[in-house]
Design an enzyme around this catalytic site. Structure first.
Site, PDB file in Angstrom:
ATOM      1  N   GLY A  27       0.820  -1.210   0.000  1.00  0.00           N
ATOM      2  CA  GLY A  27       0.000   0.000   0.000  1.00  0.00           C
ATOM      3  C   GLY A  27       0.848   1.252   0.000  1.00  0.00           C
ATOM      4  CB  THR A  29       0.926   3.609   4.830  1.00  0.00           C
ATOM      5  OG1 THR A  29      -0.360   4.164   4.567  1.00  0.00           O
ATOM      6  CG2 THR A  29       1.497   4.207   6.099  1.00  0.00           C
ATOM      7  CB  ALA A  81      -4.926  -1.033   8.670  1.00  0.00           C
ATOM      8  CG  ASP A  82      -7.953  -0.738   3.659  1.00  0.00           C
ATOM      9  OD1 ASP A  82      -7.426   0.123   2.943  1.00  0.00           O
ATOM     10  OD2 ASP A  82      -7.798  -1.961   3.475  1.00  0.00           O
ATOM     11  CD  GLU A 101      -1.917  -6.690   2.840  1.00  0.00           C
ATOM     12  OE1 GLU A 101      -1.456  -5.713   2.252  1.00  0.00           O
ATOM     13  OE2 GLU A 101      -3.097  -6.744   3.213  1.00  0.00           O
TER      14      GLU A 101
END
Ligand code: 5RP
Length: 220
Positions: A27, A29, A81-82, A101
Site C-alpha cells: 500500500g 503507507t 490498514a484501511d 498479508e
C-alpha cells in the site's frame, strides 16, 4: 494525508533490529516504509513481501526479497490498514493483497501497523470488508455473505471495468454496509464458507502495535 502516512512509516524503523528479515505489507503507507528501509538496508538481511507491488519496490532499492518458507518465523511485520479499531483489530485488503498479508502477519512475532489518523474508527465496517474468493465460488460466497452478515457483497472491478484479479489468481468481494460488533466472530464465520481464501478482517491475529502518523507519531 500522505505526510501523516510518511511519519507513521518512518517511526516503524524504530522496530528494526540488526540482521532482521522484515515482513513487508502493501500500500501507499508501506511504500514510505520501504523507502525508509532502503536507507538502512545494510542493517537488515532482507524482506518477505506480501505482494508483487511491494516486491518490485523492494528490489528497486536493492533489498533482497526472501521466500517465507525459507525465512521461517519472522520477528517483525510492518503493514498499513484501511481501518483500525481501539482493540487494534483491522480491516485490510484495499490493495487486494490481504491473503499474503494475513499469512505473513500470522508468521510474525510482532505486527506493527502504520496508519494515518483517518484510519482510526470506533467500529469496523464503514470501509467495505474485502474477501478473497476462488473465482468459481464467487456467486455461492456472495449469497452466503448476504445470509451471514446482511451486508452487500460487491465484485471488485478495476478502472476499466474488469474484475480485479489478485496476485493469487482470485477475485475480491467487498462487503458494504457492515458495523462489525464482534470482529473475531465474523472473521471465523466468513472463513467457514467454501471458496473463501481469506477475509480482510485482522481480528484473530490483530496488530500488536499501531503507529498513527502525526507530529509526533502516536504509538498505541
Ligand atoms: C493492502 C492493504 C493496505 O495496507 C491498505 O489498503 C492501506 O493502504 P494505504 O496505506 O495505501 O492507505 O491492506 O491490501
Amino acid at each position: 494525508m500522505s505526510e501523516t502516512k510518511r511519519l507513521a512509516a518512518e517511526k516503524a524503523i524504530d522496530y528494526i533490529e540488526d540482521g532482521m528479515i522484515v515482513g513487508v505489507g502493501t500500500g501507499s503507507t508501506v511504500a514510505y516504509f520501504i523507502q525508509a528501509l532502503g536507507r538502512i538496508k545494510e542493517r537488515i538481511k532482507g524482506a518477505v513481501s506480501s505482494s508483487e507491488q511491494s516486491t518490485a519496490l523492494l528490489r528497486e532499492l536493492g533489498i533482497e526479497v526472501l521466500d517465507l518458507n525459507s525465512a521461517g518465523q519472522l520477528s517483525l511485520y510492518v503493514d498499513g490498514a484501511d481501518e483500525c479499531d481501539p482493540n487494534k483489530c483491522l480491516i485490510k485488503g484495499g490493495g487486494a493483497a490481504l491473503t499474503r498479508e494475513k499469512i505473513i502477519a500470522e508468521a510474525s512475532a510482532k505486527f506493527v501497523c502504520i496508519v494515518d489518523p483517518s484510519k482510526q474508527v470506533k467500529v469496523l465496517g464503514k470501509f467495505p470488508l474485502p474477501v478473497e474468493v476462488i473465482p468459481m465460488a464467487r456467486s455461492l460466497v456472495a449469497r452466503q455473505i448476504v445470509a451471514i452478515t446482511g451486508g452487500q457483497p460487491v465484485w471488485r472491478q478495476d478502472a476499466a471495468g474488469n474484475g480485479v484479479v489478485t496476485d493469487n489468481g482470485n477475485v475480491i468481494l467487498d462487503i458494504h454496509n457492515l458495523a462489525i460488533a464482534e470482529p473475531v466472530k465474523l472473521e471465523n464465520a466468513l472463513n467457514q464458507i467454501p471458496g473463501v481464501v481469506a477475509v480482510g478482517l485482522f481480528a484473530r491475529r490483530k496488530a500488536d502495535v499501531v503507529i498513527v502518523g502525526g507530529e509526533p507519531p502516536v504509538v498505541l
